[in-house]
Design a protein around this motif. Structure first.
Motif, mmCIF file in Angstrom:
data_model
loop_
_atom_site.group_PDB
_atom_site.id
_atom_site.type_symbol
_atom_site.label_atom_id
_atom_site.label_comp_id
_atom_site.label_asym_id
_atom_site.label_seq_id
_atom_site.Cartn_x
_atom_site.Cartn_y
_atom_site.Cartn_z
ATOM 1 N N ILE A 198 0.842 -1.200 0.000
ATOM 2 C CA ILE A 198 0.000 0.000 0.000
ATOM 3 C C ILE A 198 0.875 1.247 0.000
ATOM 4 N N HIS A 199 1.923 1.230 0.809
ATOM 5 C CA HIS A 199 2.858 2.354 0.861
ATOM 6 C C HIS A 199 3.472 2.598 -0.513
ATOM 7 N N PHE A 200 3.922 1.555 -1.143
ATOM 8 C CA PHE A 200 4.531 1.663 -2.476
ATOM 9 C C PHE A 200 3.521 2.205 -3.481
ATOM 10 N N LEU A 201 2.308 1.668 -3.439
ATOM 11 C CA LEU A 201 1.281 2.052 -4.400
ATOM 12 C C LEU A 201 0.936 3.540 -4.275
ATOM 13 N N ILE A 202 0.661 3.987 -3.039
ATOM 14 C CA ILE A 202 0.292 5.394 -2.838
ATOM 15 C C ILE A 202 1.457 6.308 -3.214
ATOM 16 N N ARG A 203 2.643 5.929 -2.787
ATOM 17 C CA ARG A 203 3.813 6.770 -3.049
ATOM 18 C C ARG A 203 4.060 6.918 -4.543
ATOM 19 N N GLU A 204 4.020 5.812 -5.271
ATOM 20 C CA GLU A 204 4.311 5.874 -6.699
ATOM 21 C C GLU A 204 3.205 6.583 -7.473
ATOM 22 N N ILE A 205 1.968 6.469 -7.013
ATOM 23 C CA ILE A 205 0.878 7.202 -7.665
ATOM 24 C C ILE A 205 1.082 8.698 -7.489
ATOM 25 N N LEU A 206 1.488 9.119 -6.294
ATOM 26 C CA LEU A 206 1.774 10.540 -6.061
ATOM 27 C C LEU A 206 2.938 11.014 -6.929
ATOM 28 N N VAL A 207 3.969 10.190 -7.034
ATOM 29 C CA VAL A 207 5.105 10.555 -7.892
ATOM 30 C C VAL A 207 4.652 10.647 -9.345
ATOM 31 N N PHE A 208 3.797 9.724 -9.749
ATOM 32 C CA PHE A 208 3.300 9.741 -11.131
ATOM 33 C C PHE A 208 2.499 11.018 -11.398
ATOM 34 N N ILE A 209 1.613 11.370 -10.473
ATOM 35 C CA ILE A 209 0.833 12.611 -10.630
ATOM 36 C C ILE A 209 1.768 13.807 -10.726
ATOM 37 N N MET A 210 2.769 13.828 -9.870
ATOM 38 C CA MET A 210 3.735 14.925 -9.854
ATOM 39 C C MET A 210 4.477 15.017 -11.194
ATOM 40 N N LEU A 211 4.943 13.871 -11.693
ATOM 41 C CA LEU A 211 5.685 13.862 -12.951
ATOM 42 C C LEU A 211 4.785 14.208 -14.137
ATOM 43 N N ALA A 212 3.619 13.575 -14.192
ATOM 44 C CA ALA A 212 2.728 13.809 -15.328
ATOM 45 C C ALA A 212 2.304 15.268 -15.396
ATOM 46 N N THR A 213 1.979 15.857 -14.246
ATOM 47 C CA THR A 213 1.571 17.265 -14.221
ATOM 48 C C THR A 213 2.720 18.167 -14.644
ATOM 49 N N SER A 214 3.890 17.908 -14.126
ATOM 50 C CA SER A 214 5.046 18.744 -14.432
ATOM 51 C C SER A 214 5.456 18.618 -15.893
ATOM 52 N N ILE A 215 5.466 17.387 -16.417
ATOM 53 C CA ILE A 215 5.806 17.195 -17.828
ATOM 54 C C ILE A 215 4.789 17.904 -18.714
ATOM 55 N N GLY A 216 3.513 17.755 -18.388
ATOM 56 C CA GLY A 216 2.486 18.404 -19.191
ATOM 57 C C GLY A 216 2.550 19.913 -19.113
ATOM 58 N N ALA A 217 2.791 20.467 -17.913
ATOM 59 C CA ALA A 217 2.776 21.912 -17.730
ATOM 60 C C ALA A 217 4.002 22.595 -18.320
ATOM 61 N N LEU A 218 5.139 21.916 -18.300
ATOM 62 C CA LEU A 218 6.375 22.566 -18.722
ATOM 63 C C LEU A 218 6.841 22.138 -20.103
ATOM 64 N N LEU A 219 6.817 20.863 -20.396
ATOM 65 C CA LEU A 219 7.235 20.403 -21.718
ATOM 66 C C LEU A 219 6.056 20.363 -22.682
ATOM 67 N N GLY A 220 4.950 19.804 -22.202
ATOM 68 C CA GLY A 220 3.778 19.713 -23.065
ATOM 69 C C GLY A 220 3.257 21.075 -23.475
ATOM 70 N N LYS A 221 3.350 22.049 -22.583
ATOM 71 C CA LYS A 221 2.894 23.415 -22.886
ATOM 72 C C LYS A 221 3.681 23.997 -24.047
ATOM 73 N N VAL A 222 4.988 23.758 -24.083
ATOM 74 C CA VAL A 222 5.819 24.288 -25.171
ATOM 75 C C VAL A 222 5.409 23.645 -26.488
ATOM 76 N N VAL A 223 5.166 22.332 -26.455
ATOM 77 C CA VAL A 223 4.711 21.649 -27.664
ATOM 78 C C VAL A 223 3.379 22.234 -28.135
ATOM 79 N N PHE A 224 2.459 22.453 -27.207
ATOM 80 C CA PHE A 224 1.143 22.994 -27.547
ATOM 81 C C PHE A 224 1.282 24.372 -28.188
ATOM 82 N N MET A 225 2.094 25.240 -27.582
ATOM 83 C CA MET A 225 2.284 26.586 -28.110
ATOM 84 C C MET A 225 2.911 26.543 -29.497
ATOM 85 N N ASN A 226 3.805 25.608 -29.701
ATOM 86 C CA ASN A 226 4.482 25.515 -30.987
ATOM 87 C C ASN A 226 3.548 25.010 -32.077
ATOM 88 N N VAL A 227 2.616 24.144 -31.695
ATOM 89 C CA VAL A 227 1.714 23.545 -32.684
ATOM 90 C C VAL A 227 0.543 24.468 -32.991
#
Length: 888
Positions: A697-726
């Motif tokens: 349970i500890h592993f599952l919750i922790r990794e889900i939080l890390v995934f949310i953190m990574l997915a949000t950050s990738i989308g907001a910072l890298l994905g945003k640049v791709v969106f603006m460029n397209v």
């Protein structure tokens, strides 16, 4: 009636057989050639229906004859053996003992065959002060010298086999055991002694003492086995009869408790001579699989067998026995060794006679032979008189302890193929002596049985707790690999479009560092799944921290740069080029690297195991392997504080620049990323310190939080640049395929740090700021917001990018920022004497701007005209003079 007559016929036959034995033994001196001044009558009682009885009586006779053959022993004394039959049960046995004492005037009694009869017979002889000697009665009760003051035996009690096995437990590092015992005359007292003995040992742990067969049925066996399972024990000691042991093992088979993980230590229920077994009987009663597999690896504790090849006293006795005359010694089979316990029966009589000789004719006599013959020797013939006679017989020296029990050697046998056993060790004086180099421990069914590399089983099976390669572990890895794939696609797109305006505006160098951090973070779950090792522990620790640094350090610098530009109210020259900022990023990351090096070396970072005996768990984790957990914990705290400060700094700068639009900068998206990282990091710290959560349970919750953190950050910072460029038209004017008309303002392009590209018209009061691939003009003015109800002068900073790709004029009034599209801006009411002008757009924004000098005002107006022209906008009507000169 017929059954009754048949039973009576059998009894009459047995009585007749016993009479034949009496003709041989009863009332006859064992040695006729001896002068008999005094005759000692000794009684011998046994069950006439038992096949051992004839040989037992012959063993008594042989011992008497051999002892009295030496004229120096008990001179002038003859010994007569008077036999009795205990086949009729308890009542008949006590009647026979009474007869022997009252009618035959015996001075000692030998027997009975088993404990069930002996315990009652010995009570009577104890009261009558007549020594009673046993050779096979192993009941623990008989060691009680209050109830049985005159009883002793040449066999160790059942408990001694187990307490003597402590050396074996220590040898194989089996420190935790479970005891299962019956509650009858054998298992009850012996189990209590073993339980007390094990409980008093500091180096051994008795996990449970489980009595079974309480009502003489197997109704409580299954519940007892379930208790063994609940204790997670793998070494089980049993004290019970052969039949009970077999029944117990049959139940254990059904519960899959006879495999290689379990060790059963039993009193030898089947061993006959030298540990041999009646294999056909076992197969008939319990089946081939029971014999060929489930009995394998079972350890049998037994007193030394009657046959000890290579031991001269034993070899001599066996040779003598095989050549005895069956007529003179009934029950003997020419050429065959004696049955089990016969040697002990022989030794019991010999030790008794030797003890009497020492007490009456020895160098330090304690009584007289006349007192012994008259039955008045009393305490002088208690077990102490026979404890250390110096007798060395077929089984070796026989000595007695304070309870009158033989201090016996214990043979350790293990069942092997075809139901036979081999001896792998000897226990003497509490020590284990291994006699077999390769012990054939049990292996899984069908495996190569008895392989030399088969290790000894362990005494306690812990449930190993770590994230295995099961559904949870592989599922988490799968979603992180999907995120890694998305990250790689985004990275490839940005690399191809590196010259586009949005990509350059976001700083490709910083984007590259952040992309690398995201990629590393996506692979960390791979090292968290599986049993921890040096590689996985160190890789996880390093990759997580470095990945975090690679993302947060550029974020911190980017937010700092934006804040610094927009907060430059003093119009100072700011140097924020890559050459200035990248060393700062490297410095931030290097602090983490130094801390990681200290944690790895001084802290001994590696795999650890936390054992919990109560829960039978072994929790595998990463920690200090050199006992310096304090250093590792300190480094961990330092990393948390240091990187926490970094997150807070990013959060602060993101908040300060929260109003800046995304077309010009990334501050809004940086804010989303930073806030998500901050919240998820807090939750992860909480999860890491909540006790009681399971590892999964500890592993599952922790990794889900890390995934949310990574997915949000990738989308907001890298994905945003791709969106603006397209989806936006503001591409880089130098990109391939653009016309010369589209790149008309390239001489003042902001994506260069060359000072030659700065506008030469800029005055000293209007500073040009060279940012990271960005040139802007920033100046502090006094303004009035004309669309407010109350007009008042306020201090504001106007920021004008000199890049035609960014068509905005920015105003920062206090903590608020406002953006006016250069395509919509109109400057009117330009007043010469006040150095002010009106600034408005089509969105309802309207300001009166007051410059500090004519040059400052003219410089700003010139920049507005130039940038508007670069946007292909007509400059007609952009700036109009005041017609009235009225003041606001």
């Amino acid at each position: 009636m017929l059954n009754f007559l048949q039973a009576m016929g059998i009894q009459i036959f047995l009585r007749a057989a016993l009479c034949l034995l009496l003709l041989v033994f009863s009332q006859c001196p064992a040695v006729l050639a001896r002068t008999c001044n005094i005759t000692l009558k000794i009684g011998a009682i046994s069950n006439s229906t038992n096949t051992r009885t004839p040989q037992i009586f012959s063993a008594y006779k042989l011992a008497v004859n051999q002892f009295l053959a030496d004229e120096s022993k008990l001179p002038g004394v003859c010994v007569t053996i008077v036999t009795a039959d205990s086949a009729g049960g308890q009542g008949a046995a006590l009647f026979e003992v009474t007869r022997l004492v009252q009618s035959d005037k015996i001075v000692a009694l030998f027997g009975d065959l088993g404990s069930d009869l002996t315990v009652n017979e010995a009570l009577m002889t104890g009261v009558l002060k007549i020594p009673q000697v046993a050779y096979s009665a192993g009941s623990e009760k008989l060691g009680n010298k209050v109830d049985y003051p005159y009883f002793w035996r040449t066999i160790a009690p059942a408990s001694q086999s187990f307490t003597g096995a402590l050396g074996m437990l220590e040898y194989f590092k089996w420190s935790r055991v479970v005891l299962m015992n019956s509650v009858d005359a054998l298992g009850g007292p012996a189990g209590e002694v073993v339980r007390q003995d094990l409980g008093s040992r500091k180096d051994l742990t008795l996990l449970a003492s489980i009595p079974i067969f309480k009502d003489n049925t197997d109704s409580d066996v299954d519940s007892g086995l379930e208790e063994v399972k609940a204790k997670h024990a793998r070494v089980i000691m049993t004290i019970m009869t052969a039949q009970q042991t077999s029944t117990l093992l049959l139940h254990a088979i059904a519960k899959k408790m006879t495999g290689p993980d379990y060790i059963w230590i039993n009193i030898n229920p089947y061993a006959d001579q030298a540990g041999a077994t009646t294999v056909n009987e076992l197969r008939k009663n319990y089946g081939d699989e029971f014999v060929d597999y489930h009995m394998r690896g079972t350890i049998l504790l037994a007193g030394s067998s009657d046959v000890i090849p290579g031991y001269p006293p034993n070899d001599d006795f066996m040779a003598l026995w095989k050549n005895l005359d069956p007529v003179q010694y009934p029950g003997v089979v020419k050429g065959q060794p004696p049955l089990r316990y016969i040697v002990r029966a022989y030794s019991s009589v010999y030790v008794y006679l030797l003890g009497i000789h020492n007490a009456t004719f020895g160098p330090n006599p304690t009584t007289t032979i006349q007192a012994v013959a008259a039955g008045t020797a009393g305490d002088k013939v208690k077990p102490a008189a026979f404890a250390n006679t110096g007798f060395v017989g077929p089984l070796g020296p026989i000595t007695l302890n304070e309870k009158g029990d033989s201090v016996d050697r214990v043979d350790y046998h293990i069942y092997v193929a075809n139901g036979s056993t081999i001896r792998f060790g000897i226990g003497e004086h509490g020590e284990f002596n291994r006699t077999l180099d390769v012990i054939p421990w049990k292996v899984a069914m069908g495996a190569n049985f008895g392989a030399p590399d088969t290790p000894a089983p362990v005494d306690f099976i812990y449930y190993e707790i770590y994230i295995g390669w099961d559904g949870t572990g592989t599922g988490i890895i799968a979603i992180f690999m999907l995120l890694l794939l998305i990250n790689c696609i985004i990275g490839a797109y940005l690399a191809v479009n590196v010259n586009s305006g949005p990509v350059k505006a976001a700083s490709p160098m910083f984007l590259s560092l952040m992309w690398m951090g995201y990629a590393l973070a996506c692979i960390t779950p791979i090292f968290r799944v599986g049993k921890p090792s040096d590689l996985s522990c160190r890789s996880t620790y390093w990759i997580e921290v470095i990945a975090f640094s690679l993302v947060m350090a550029p974020l911190a610098i980017k937010t700092f740069r934006i804040w610094r530009i927009f907060d430059n109210r003093q119009a100072k020259m700011l140097r924020l080029s890559n050459k200035v900022l990248l060393p700062i990023v490297a410095g931030i990351i290097s602090v983490n690297v130094i801390l990681l090096i200290v944690a790895t070396t001084a802290g001994g970072l590696g795999p650890t195991v936390d054992y919990d005996d109560a829960a039978a768990t072994a929790v595998f984790d990463c920690g200090s392997t050199n006992g310096k957990q304090g250093i590792l914990s300190g480094i961990g705290a330092a990393l948390v504080v240091y990187n926490g400060i970094l997150v807070l700094v990013c959060t602060f700068f993101a908040y300060k620049t929260r109003g800046i639009v995304a077309r010009f900068s990334e501050s809004g998206y940086i804010g989303i990323s930073v806030y998500t990282i901050l919240l998820c990091s807090i939750f992860i710290l909480v999860i890491d310190n909540i006790p009681g959560t399971t590892a999964k349970i500890h592993f599952l919750i922790r990794e889900i939080l890390v995934f949310i953190m990574l997915a949000t950050s990738i989308g907001a910072l890298l994905g945003k640049v791709v969106f603006m460029n397209v989806f936006t038209a503001e591409k880089d004017s130098s990109a391939p395929g653009r016309s010369s008309k589209e790149s008309g303002a390239n001489s003042n392009h902001p994506f260069t740090d060359n000072s030659a590209n700065k506008p030469s018209q800029t005055t000293s009061s209007a500073s040009t700021i060279t940012g990271t691939k960005m040139n802007v003009v920033a100046q502090e003015f006094s303004i009035i917001t004309l669309n407010k109800w109350i007009n008042k002068w306020e201090t504001a900073t106007l920021i004008l990018p000199l890049d035609p790709g960014f068509g905005y004029l920015m105003l920062k009034i206090g903590d608020k920022s406002l953006y006016m599209d250069l395509k919509e801006i109109v400057c009117s009411d330009v007043e010469e004497h006040r150095q002010s002008f009106k600034l408005a757009d089509n969105q309802g924004n309207s300001f009166r701007v007051q410059a500090r000098s004519p040059a400052e005002k003219e410089s700003w107006l010139r920049h507005l005209v130039e940038l508007s022209a670069a946007k292909s906008r007509s400059t007609v009507g952009l700036i109009s003079k005041s017609t009235t000169g009225a003041l606001v």
